[in-house]
Design a protein around this motif. Structure first.
Motif, short mmCIF file in Angstrom:
data_model
loop_
_atom_site.label_atom_id
_atom_site.label_comp_id
_atom_site.label_asym_id
_atom_site.label_seq_id
_atom_site.Cartn_x
_atom_site.Cartn_y
_atom_site.Cartn_z
N ALA A 19 0.80 -1.24 0.02
CA ALA A 19 0.01 0.05 0.03
C ALA A 19 1.02 1.20 -0.02
CB ALA A 19 -0.81 0.04 1.09
N GLY A 20 2.01 1.20 0.82
CA GLY A 20 3.03 2.32 0.58
C GLY A 20 3.54 2.55 -0.47
N ALA A 21 3.97 1.52 -1.30
CA ALA A 21 4.59 1.55 -2.54
C ALA A 21 3.41 2.20 -3.61
CB ALA A 21 5.00 0.26 -3.24
N LEU A 22 2.29 1.71 -3.45
CA LEU A 22 1.07 2.26 -4.18
C LEU A 22 0.76 3.88 -3.94
CD1 LEU A 22 -1.52 -0.44 -4.29
CD2 LEU A 22 -0.06 0.08 -6.20
N HIS A 26 1.51 7.57 -6.26
CA HIS A 26 0.28 8.19 -6.44
C HIS A 26 -1.01 7.63 -6.76
CE1 HIS A 26 3.08 11.62 -5.81
NE2 HIS A 26 3.68 11.06 -6.74
N ILE A 27 -1.18 6.16 -6.19
CA ILE A 27 -2.30 5.52 -6.15
C ILE A 27 -3.06 5.68 -4.99
CG2 ILE A 27 -3.15 3.17 -7.03
CD1 ILE A 27 -1.76 4.74 -9.05
N LEU A 37 -4.42 -3.41 -8.23
CA LEU A 37 -2.95 -3.34 -8.22
C LEU A 37 -2.63 -3.65 -6.83
CD1 LEU A 37 -3.27 0.38 -9.85
CD2 LEU A 37 -2.49 -1.86 -10.68
N LEU A 38 -3.32 -3.62 -5.73
CA LEU A 38 -2.87 -3.93 -4.48
C LEU A 38 -2.55 -5.72 -4.45
CD1 LEU A 38 -2.25 -3.14 -1.32
CD2 LEU A 38 -4.62 -4.16 -1.11
N GLN A 39 -3.54 -6.04 -5.04
CA GLN A 39 -3.26 -7.66 -5.27
C GLN A 39 -2.18 -8.05 -6.02
OE1 GLN A 39 -7.07 -9.41 -6.71
NE2 GLN A 39 -7.88 -9.16 -4.55
#
Length: 165
Positions: A19-22, A26-27, A37-39
């Motif tokens: 989640a931090g990478a997303l 900027h997602i 995208l999280l999955q």
């Protein structure tokens, strides 16, 4: 490559890293495809755990974080390119349809007033279907500059055709 269940569980427990990478890409959670995208990020993280068992957890976390950001950015760029291409086809169809001879005369008058770059975009891109990327070398401009010229050209053509009718 087959990924062990243990690595998936570790990746699931560390989904805050994904989640931090997303978030760094900027997602935000209100994005329509955030869960997908999280999955995908969790799967990438599990894959990194599987493919680099010799690295420490801190190193895997750091590498996974970067890989998720790059993967997400690449995925969004491909999606944007696909949407731009579809939009270009719709615009080309809208410009290419000529309902009567008066519109053809108006377009011919507009062609006489177009710059060389606008003519190339109109003839090669909108009519012939070449990509803007392939026209960058011919026009000696960047793709972004060509997109800007195309947008202004389409607006001007729409306005001209709307004024006459």
């Amino acid at each position: 490559m087959k990924i062990k269940q243990r690595n998936f569980l570790i990746a699931w427990e560390n989904k805050r890293l994904v989640a931090g990478a997303l978030k760094s890409a900027h997602i935000w959670p209100n994005y329509a495809n955030y869960e997908d995208l999280l999955q995908e990020g969790i799967c990438l993280y599990a894959h990194m755990l599987e493919s680099h068992p010799e690295l420490s957890q801190k190193d895997i976390d750091r590498l996974s974080f970067r890989k998720i950001i790059w993967y997400t950015t690449d995925h969004l760029r491909r999606l944007q390119r696909f949407n731009e291409h579809n939009c270009q086809l719709v615009n080309a169809i809208n410009v290419g349809i000529i309902f009567n001879w008066d519109e053809l005369i108006v377009l011919q008058q507009e062609m006489d007033q177009m710059t060389q770059v606008e003519r190339v975009i109109f003839q090669e891109h909108l009519i012939a279907g070449k990509t803007l990327k392939s026209l960058t070398t011919e026009c000696d401009l960047t793709r972004v500059q060509l997109q800007r010229v195309k947008r202004k050209l389409l607006c001007r053509l729409r306005q001209t055709l709307a004024e006459d009718y």
